[in-house]
Design an enzyme around this catalytic site. Structure first.
Site, PDB file in Angstrom:
ATOM      1  N   SER A 299      -3.163   2.037   8.314  1.00  0.00           N
ATOM      2  CA  SER A 299      -2.963   1.848   9.756  1.00  0.00           C
ATOM      3  C   SER A 299      -4.265   2.101  10.510  1.00  0.00           C
ATOM      4  O   SER A 299      -4.558   1.426  11.498  1.00  0.00           O
ATOM      5  CB  SER A 299      -1.885   2.816  10.268  1.00  0.00           C
ATOM      6  OG  SER A 299      -0.654   2.511   9.665  1.00  0.00           O
TER       7      SER A 299
ATOM      8  N   THR B 269      -7.628  -3.616   4.144  1.00  0.00           N
ATOM      9  CA  THR B 269      -6.990  -2.339   3.810  1.00  0.00           C
ATOM     10  C   THR B 269      -7.634  -1.663   2.600  1.00  0.00           C
ATOM     11  O   THR B 269      -8.035  -2.331   1.646  1.00  0.00           O
ATOM     12  CB  THR B 269      -5.486  -2.567   3.548  1.00  0.00           C
ATOM     13  OG1 THR B 269      -4.909  -3.171   4.706  1.00  0.00           O
ATOM     14  CG2 THR B 269      -4.757  -1.261   3.257  1.00  0.00           C
TER      15      THR B 269
ATOM     16  N   ILE C  93      -4.003  -6.381  -1.148  1.00  0.00           N
ATOM     17  CA  ILE C  93      -4.558  -7.616  -0.596  1.00  0.00           C
ATOM     18  C   ILE C  93      -3.773  -8.838  -1.114  1.00  0.00           C
ATOM     19  O   ILE C  93      -3.783  -9.135  -2.312  1.00  0.00           O
ATOM     20  CB  ILE C  93      -6.072  -7.748  -0.931  1.00  0.00           C
ATOM     21  CG1 ILE C  93      -6.817  -6.468  -0.502  1.00  0.00           C
ATOM     22  CG2 ILE C  93      -6.666  -8.994  -0.279  1.00  0.00           C
ATOM     23  CD1 ILE C  93      -6.672  -6.080   0.966  1.00  0.00           C
TER      24      ILE C  93
ATOM     25  N   GLY D 293      29.438  -8.104   1.421  1.00  0.00           N
ATOM     26  CA  GLY D 293      30.155  -7.040   0.709  1.00  0.00           C
ATOM     27  C   GLY D 293      29.414  -6.649  -0.559  1.00  0.00           C
ATOM     28  O   GLY D 293      28.181  -6.734  -0.621  1.00  0.00           O
ATOM     29  N   GLY D 294      30.171  -6.273  -1.589  1.00  0.00           N
ATOM     30  CA  GLY D 294      29.549  -5.812  -2.839  1.00  0.00           C
ATOM     31  C   GLY D 294      28.639  -6.857  -3.462  1.00  0.00           C
ATOM     32  O   GLY D 294      27.591  -6.533  -4.031  1.00  0.00           O
TER      33      GLY D 294
ATOM     34  N   GLU E 113       0.367  -6.025   8.537  1.00  0.00           N
ATOM     35  CA  GLU E 113      -0.207  -6.515   9.798  1.00  0.00           C
ATOM     36  C   GLU E 113       0.214  -5.642  10.974  1.00  0.00           C
ATOM     37  O   GLU E 113       0.603  -6.128  12.031  1.00  0.00           O
ATOM     38  CB  GLU E 113       0.120  -7.991   9.986  1.00  0.00           C
ATOM     39  CG  GLU E 113      -0.606  -8.786   8.894  1.00  0.00           C
ATOM     40  CD  GLU E 113      -0.377 -10.266   8.919  1.00  0.00           C
ATOM     41  OE1 GLU E 113      -0.069 -10.796   9.989  1.00  0.00           O
ATOM     42  OE2 GLU E 113      -0.523 -10.887   7.856  1.00  0.00           O
TER      43      GLU E 113
HETATM   44  C1  LIG Z   1       2.787  -6.700   0.177  1.00  0.00           C
HETATM   45  C2  LIG Z   1       1.662  -6.296   1.070  1.00  0.00           C
HETATM   46  C3  LIG Z   1       0.705  -7.233   1.417  1.00  0.00           C
HETATM   47  C4  LIG Z   1      -0.396  -6.845   2.204  1.00  0.00           C
HETATM   48  N1  LIG Z   1      -1.402  -7.764   2.471  1.00  0.00           N
HETATM   49  C5  LIG Z   1      -2.551  -7.331   3.054  1.00  0.00           C
HETATM   50  C6  LIG Z   1      -3.689  -8.208   3.148  1.00  0.00           C
HETATM   51  O1  LIG Z   1      -3.644  -9.385   2.758  1.00  0.00           O
HETATM   52  N2  LIG Z   1      -4.840  -7.712   3.663  1.00  0.00           N
HETATM   53  C7  LIG Z   1      -4.951  -6.421   4.100  1.00  0.00           C
HETATM   54  O2  LIG Z   1      -6.035  -6.030   4.535  1.00  0.00           O
HETATM   55  N3  LIG Z   1      -3.873  -5.564   4.045  1.00  0.00           N
HETATM   56  C8  LIG Z   1      -2.697  -5.991   3.521  1.00  0.00           C
HETATM   57  N4  LIG Z   1      -1.615  -5.127   3.420  1.00  0.00           N
HETATM   58  C9  LIG Z   1      -1.757  -3.751   3.885  1.00  0.00           C
HETATM   59  C10 LIG Z   1      -0.910  -3.414   5.099  1.00  0.00           C
HETATM   60  O3  LIG Z   1      -1.447  -4.031   6.235  1.00  0.00           O
HETATM   61  C11 LIG Z   1      -0.836  -1.875   5.212  1.00  0.00           C
HETATM   62  O4  LIG Z   1       0.018  -1.444   4.153  1.00  0.00           O
HETATM   63  C12 LIG Z   1      -0.340  -1.407   6.537  1.00  0.00           C
HETATM   64  O5  LIG Z   1      -1.322  -1.606   7.522  1.00  0.00           O
HETATM   65  C13 LIG Z   1       0.049   0.080   6.564  1.00  0.00           C
HETATM   66  O6  LIG Z   1      -0.951   0.878   6.016  1.00  0.00           O
HETATM   67  P1  LIG Z   1      -0.559   1.958   4.894  1.00  0.00           P
HETATM   68  O7  LIG Z   1       0.221   1.258   3.856  1.00  0.00           O
HETATM   69  O8  LIG Z   1      -1.798   2.649   4.474  1.00  0.00           O
HETATM   70  O9  LIG Z   1       0.405   2.977   5.603  1.00  0.00           O
HETATM   71  P2  LIG Z   1      -0.020   4.260   6.472  1.00  0.00           P
HETATM   72  O10 LIG Z   1      -1.057   3.869   7.471  1.00  0.00           O
HETATM   73  O11 LIG Z   1      -0.322   5.377   5.554  1.00  0.00           O
HETATM   74  O12 LIG Z   1       1.327   4.566   7.242  1.00  0.00           O
HETATM   75  C14 LIG Z   1       2.383   5.355   6.681  1.00  0.00           C
HETATM   76  C15 LIG Z   1       3.391   5.636   7.795  1.00  0.00           C
HETATM   77  O13 LIG Z   1       2.761   6.389   8.854  1.00  0.00           O
HETATM   78  C16 LIG Z   1       2.951   5.722  10.095  1.00  0.00           C
HETATM   79  N5  LIG Z   1       1.792   5.917  10.967  1.00  0.00           N
HETATM   80  C17 LIG Z   1       0.473   5.792  10.657  1.00  0.00           C
HETATM   81  N6  LIG Z   1      -0.284   5.995  11.729  1.00  0.00           N
HETATM   82  C18 LIG Z   1       0.550   6.265  12.759  1.00  0.00           C
HETATM   83  C19 LIG Z   1       0.380   6.567  14.148  1.00  0.00           C
HETATM   84  N7  LIG Z   1      -0.820   6.592  14.718  1.00  0.00           N
HETATM   85  N8  LIG Z   1       1.482   6.791  14.892  1.00  0.00           N
HETATM   86  C20 LIG Z   1       2.724   6.729  14.342  1.00  0.00           C
HETATM   87  N9  LIG Z   1       2.956   6.455  13.041  1.00  0.00           N
HETATM   88  C21 LIG Z   1       1.893   6.211  12.274  1.00  0.00           C
HETATM   89  C22 LIG Z   1       3.121   4.231   9.714  1.00  0.00           C
HETATM   90  O14 LIG Z   1       3.797   3.514  10.729  1.00  0.00           O
HETATM   91  C23 LIG Z   1       3.934   4.365   8.431  1.00  0.00           C
HETATM   92  O15 LIG Z   1       5.285   4.529   8.750  1.00  0.00           O
HETATM   93  C24 LIG Z   1      -0.486  -5.519   2.696  1.00  0.00           C
HETATM   94  C25 LIG Z   1       0.521  -4.593   2.375  1.00  0.00           C
HETATM   95  C26 LIG Z   1       1.572  -4.959   1.571  1.00  0.00           C
HETATM   96  C27 LIG Z   1       2.616  -3.928   1.219  1.00  0.00           C
END
Ligand SMILES: Cc1cc2nc3c(=O)[nH]c(=O)nc-3n(C[C@H](O)[C@H](O)[C@H](O)COP(=O)(O)OP(=O)(O)OC[C@H]3O[C@@H](n4cnc5c(N)ncnc54)[C@H](O)[C@@H]3O)c2cc1C
Length: 382
Positions: free
Chosen positions: A131, A125, A156, A340-341, A364
């Site tokens: 995404s 990421t 990450i 509850g609370g 993921e």
């Molecule tokens: C605590 C934590 C640990 C993580 N660990 C790792 C890791 O070890 N390695 C790694 O590589 N990543 C990791 N991630 C990253 C994680 O996989 C991403 O946060 C996730 O894939 C979503 O990407 P984004 O946060 O950029 O959200 P965005 O892609 O910006 O999405 C924002 C919103 O838009 C929606 N959206 C986006 N595209 C579409 C579409 N085509 N259709 C409909 N809705 C859509 C999404 O569902 C979401 O609701 C981690 C994240 C967190 C929070």
């Protein structure tokens, strides 16, 4: 597939004991301190938890998908941060190597990952590529026998403490989408690689998540996972397909725990002169949660068995991740309601699980991305 029922049940019992007797008493403390004590990490090493999915030839337990799912259901009945500490090594951080690594790469890293001597992380990421991971901007430019990697990774898991980083970078700037992305193995200490301090997060305290900065990081061509340029995104997808089943199993454990916690609380909390467990509206929370937990567990185990039989379960793995993570969110929400609370107060088990499990619907692949995947695959075969 369970290979040796007796041996496996003994292993599961050992995991259950560790989770109940050694992890559960520390849940609240770790939520407050945001740190898993080193002696507990050492116990995880001794129990072989870092190596569950790594082949036996490299010092792991070589668990099948079904066996790993069953272990994950056990380990996630306590705060999920415990599993996050060793889960990278038995999940996304080692799987790229297991599926696509060269023999030399496997020999070099897998035994040390299996023993927990080193911790791995999976750095896909980026700030502009969540995404849509194929939009990643990190570049790796070939210079003689080396590649020079520059870019920034965010979110990450384990980056702040990792010894080994699987970094996905674009090696062909002309190629579009999934093509032209390559996975590299980069060791901590390589000049130009640094990681941030852990973020402050809503939940999963004790699981450090941070950024990775790559400033002209020079690695040999032998650092490419599998040795072949341009295969990185396929490697990532193979890794994530298996991990989605693992993650779905990790959503079942909290639901089992929360049903138990709801029942315990509902039996002891009295209102209107009787235990709240006597009220049918409270019973509904418990019945719905228990039913949905069973449905998720059945789906996860069936998909795991199919994968062990060699069936392509890409769509079913998405269904598992979607259904189990959404189920877990609903159960955690109901648990807060049953408490509850007090369920809203820091230190309450439902409050903590509510925060911890919220992540499952985000990483993921968000629920929306899995819905899109499932729709695409369903429409393709009908
Ligand atoms: C605590 C934590 C640990 C993580 N660990 C790792 C890791 O070890 N390695 C790694 O590589 N990543 C990791 N991630 C990253 C994680 O996989 C991403 O946060 C996730 O894939 C979503 O990407 P984004 O946060 O950029 O959200 P965005 O892609 O910006 O999405 C924002 C919103 O838009 C929606 N959206 C986006 N595209 C579409 C579409 N085509 N259709 C409909 N809705 C859509 C999404 O569902 C979401 O609701 C981690 C994240 C967190 C929070």
């Amino acid at each position: 597939m369970i290979r040796d029922e007796k041996k496996f049940q003994a292993m599961l019992a050992e995991v259950q004991r560790f989770v109940r007797d050694e992890c559960q008493p520390l849940e609240e403390e770790i939520d407050r301190t945001d740190e898993i004590p080193e002696p507990l990490v050492q116990r995880m090493r001794e129990l072989g938890l870092f190596g569950h999915s790594i082949p036996e030839a490299y010092g792991g337990a070589g668990l099948t998908t079904e066996e790993l799912a069953l272990v994950n259901i056990e380990v996630s009945q306590v705060a999920t941060t415990f599993r996050a500490r060793f889960g990278g090594n038995t999940g996304i951080a080692s799987e790229s190597l297991v599926v696509d690594g060269t023999p030399a790469q496997k020999d070099r890293y897998l035994p040390r990952m299996a023993s927990g001597e080193i911790t791995g992380c999976f750095a896909l990421t980026e700030p502009e590529a969540g995404s849509d991971a194929t939009a990643l901007k990190t570049m790796a430019v070939r210079e003689g026998d080396c590649y020079v990697i520059s870019g920034k990774k965010c979110f990450i898991t384990n980056a702040p403490i990792a010894d080994l980083f699987t970094v996905f970078a674009r090696t062909d700037p002309q190629a579009k989408g999934a093509n032209g992305i390559t996975a590299f193995l980069v060791e901590r200490g390589t000049p130009g690689l640094s990681s941030s301090a852990p973020y402050r997060k809503m939940g999963q305290h004790g699981s450090p998540v941070g950024e990775v900065l790559l400033e002209g990081v020079r690695v040999p061509a032998s650092a490419i996972v599998g040795g072949v340029e341009g295969q990185g995104f396929r490697t990532a997808m193979k890794t994530l397909n298996k991990q989605r089943i693992n993650l779905a199993a990790l959503c079942v454990g909290p639901a089992i725990r929360l049903v138990d916690e709801m029942v315990r609380h509902a039996r002891t909390r009295r209102q209107f002169g009787q235990a709240i467990a006597e009220f049918q509206l409270v019973q509904q929370f418990i019945a719905q949660s228990n039913t949905e937990m069973h449905a998720a567990r059945a789906l996860v185990l069936e998909t795991a068995r199919k994968r062990d039989e060699g069936v392509d379960v890409a769509m079913e793995a998405s269904m598992c991740k979607l259904f189990a993570s959404e189920m877990c969110g609903r159960v955690a929400d109901r648990a807060v309601q049953v408490f509850g609370g007090s369920g809203y107060l820091a230190g309450n088990v439902a409050e903590r699980f509510f925060r911890d499990t919220r992540l499952f619907r985000l990483y993921e692949g968000t629920s929306q991305i899995h819905l899109v995947n499932i729709a695409k695959k369903t429409l393709a075969v009908r």
